[in-house]
Design a protein around this motif. Sequence first.
Motif, short mmCIF file in Angstrom:
data_model
loop_
_atom_site.label_atom_id
_atom_site.label_comp_id
_atom_site.label_asym_id
_atom_site.label_seq_id
_atom_site.Cartn_x
_atom_site.Cartn_y
_atom_site.Cartn_z
N ARG A 103 -54.29 59.01 -10.40
CA ARG A 103 -53.63 58.03 -11.26
C ARG A 103 -54.47 57.74 -12.50
O ARG A 103 -53.95 57.63 -13.61
CB ARG A 103 -53.38 56.74 -10.48
CG ARG A 103 -52.33 56.87 -9.39
CD ARG A 103 -52.25 55.60 -8.57
NE ARG A 103 -51.29 55.71 -7.49
CZ ARG A 103 -51.17 54.84 -6.49
NH1 ARG A 103 -51.98 53.78 -6.45
NH2 ARG A 103 -50.28 55.02 -5.55
N LEU A 104 -55.80 57.61 -12.30
CA LEU A 104 -56.68 57.38 -13.45
C LEU A 104 -56.64 58.57 -14.42
O LEU A 104 -56.60 58.39 -15.64
CB LEU A 104 -58.11 57.15 -12.98
CG LEU A 104 -58.45 55.80 -12.36
CD1 LEU A 104 -59.93 55.75 -12.00
CD2 LEU A 104 -58.12 54.66 -13.32
N ALA A 105 -56.66 59.77 -13.87
CA ALA A 105 -56.63 60.95 -14.71
C ALA A 105 -55.34 61.04 -15.50
O ALA A 105 -55.34 61.37 -16.71
CB ALA A 105 -56.82 62.21 -13.86
N GLU A 106 -54.23 60.74 -14.86
CA GLU A 106 -52.94 60.81 -15.54
C GLU A 106 -52.84 59.76 -16.65
O GLU A 106 -52.28 60.02 -17.72
CB GLU A 106 -51.81 60.61 -14.54
CG GLU A 106 -50.42 60.76 -15.14
CD GLU A 106 -49.32 60.65 -14.11
OE1 GLU A 106 -48.15 60.89 -14.48
OE2 GLU A 106 -49.62 60.34 -12.95
N ALA A 107 -53.39 58.57 -16.39
CA ALA A 107 -53.26 57.48 -17.35
C ALA A 107 -54.27 57.57 -18.49
O ALA A 107 -53.95 57.25 -19.64
CB ALA A 107 -53.42 56.14 -16.64
N TYR A 108 -55.50 58.01 -18.19
CA TYR A 108 -56.56 57.91 -19.19
C TYR A 108 -57.27 59.23 -19.48
O TYR A 108 -58.16 59.29 -20.33
CB TYR A 108 -57.61 56.88 -18.73
CG TYR A 108 -56.99 55.54 -18.41
CD1 TYR A 108 -56.48 54.73 -19.42
CD2 TYR A 108 -56.90 55.09 -17.08
CE1 TYR A 108 -55.90 53.51 -19.12
CE2 TYR A 108 -56.33 53.87 -16.78
CZ TYR A 108 -55.82 53.08 -17.80
OH TYR A 108 -55.25 51.87 -17.50
N GLY A 109 -56.89 60.32 -18.78
CA GLY A 109 -57.53 61.61 -19.03
C GLY A 109 -56.87 62.36 -20.17
O GLY A 109 -55.68 62.18 -20.46
#
Length: 481
Positions: A340-346
């Motif tokens: 989720r972090l990667a999708e939102a901020y990667g």
Amino acid sequence: MTALLDPDFCYRVARSRDSRFDGQFVLAVTSTGIYCRPSCPAMTPKRSNVRFYRTPATAQAEGFRACLRCLPDAAPGSPDWDLRADLVGRAMRLVSDGVVERDGVRGLAERLGYSARHLNRQLIAELGVGPLALARARRAQIARTLIETTALPFAEVAFAAGFSSIRQFNDTVREVFAATPSELRAKRGAKAVGGPGLIGLRLAYREPFDAGALWAFLGARAVPGVEEFDGDTYRRTLRLPRGVGSVALTPAAGHVHAELALADLRDLGTAVHRCRRLLDLDADPVAVDTALATDPVLGRLVAAHPGLRVPGAVDGTELAVRAVLGQQVSVAAARTIAGRLAEAYGEAVEPEGARVFPSAEALAELSPAELPMPGNRARSLLALCAALASGELVLDSGTDPADALAALQEIPGIGAWTAGYIAMRATGAPDVFLSGDLGVRRAAARLGLPESPSALDDHASRWRPWRSYAVLHLWQSELQQ
């Protein structure tokens, strides 16, 4: 003088062509002017005609050329440099990561906390050459890889390998390999292993090598969008000093096949170095297994999985963030949160849907409420990212594991388990024991080892200096239940 530098010992190794010692030293033949791996299949020269050096760079500085038959520059790296936390070991790892090409000798020295003069003096005393000669040997190896695996014009090869001019590139290639760039490329046909737009190469290792367990470990923790495992090949995106990239790693007979796609070819050497550390390819599995097998309990685990490696990291920041995300949750839950972090901020990269894991700078700007986790853990994660983004905390191949452990535990919410896990994987520390890990404790209880963390720590002291490998064996034994 250590055993590996004892001429008689080294000559016996060379006569036996023992490949376990490839990368730990090279032998140079005065009658031919060529240096080789210990396992070179050529006829063993007379003892009086042989000299031994710790690194290819040292042999090159003495005027010897690399053997084009055994390719000593492509041997596995020395486990000595991979494990040592002293100045020389840390410097060697940072040189391999390309710090000299990016920041110069002064930048390398500053990263290590010493003056350039002192660093140069220490490397010459230990190796016979300074950081510039080590970096030159690295550039030569990168150049040969690009010559043999791509159709790039030589001017672009020179630039990508870090040479300041095409003349310097030509002179170095001729001096190191006794062949011109054109002659090397003419021999490349059977070695061109990359697909269109890819650089394909073989990553050497020492036998034995438990690839199945290593790939399964990485696959079980693969972050959606950042990593992928299809049962045979492990793929992931890479954040590199000059741009982004991706790599596909597939175990093969006697080597790991790597296919790299890079935004900037100058990152090739750095990418290879980080992939080797991810897979622990420069380890000496015979030394590790021999030491651990002396324990009656652990010996059975070693016999079941010879050559088990400790998974490292291609990015210490990413590993640290993921370790905090994994606190008090399952592996599957940690993967989901990281995805989720990667999708939102990667950063989005090719192919569609792929992401580079978010940087510490990007995550440090968030508020606890924006993170999909409890408030206390979110605040710990943001404090960690702030320390990494500011440079107050550095987690890479040049970091002293003891310093990393101490600095990490000063961050609120990061305890002994998290700090130890990060040090084990991000810095490549071989002697970290996670006595508080639930999986380690379960395995210990099942095997009849002490169950309490303090008693288990005392028992594990007999596994020094390879306790990180003992942790992997205990984890592996749990998976088989």
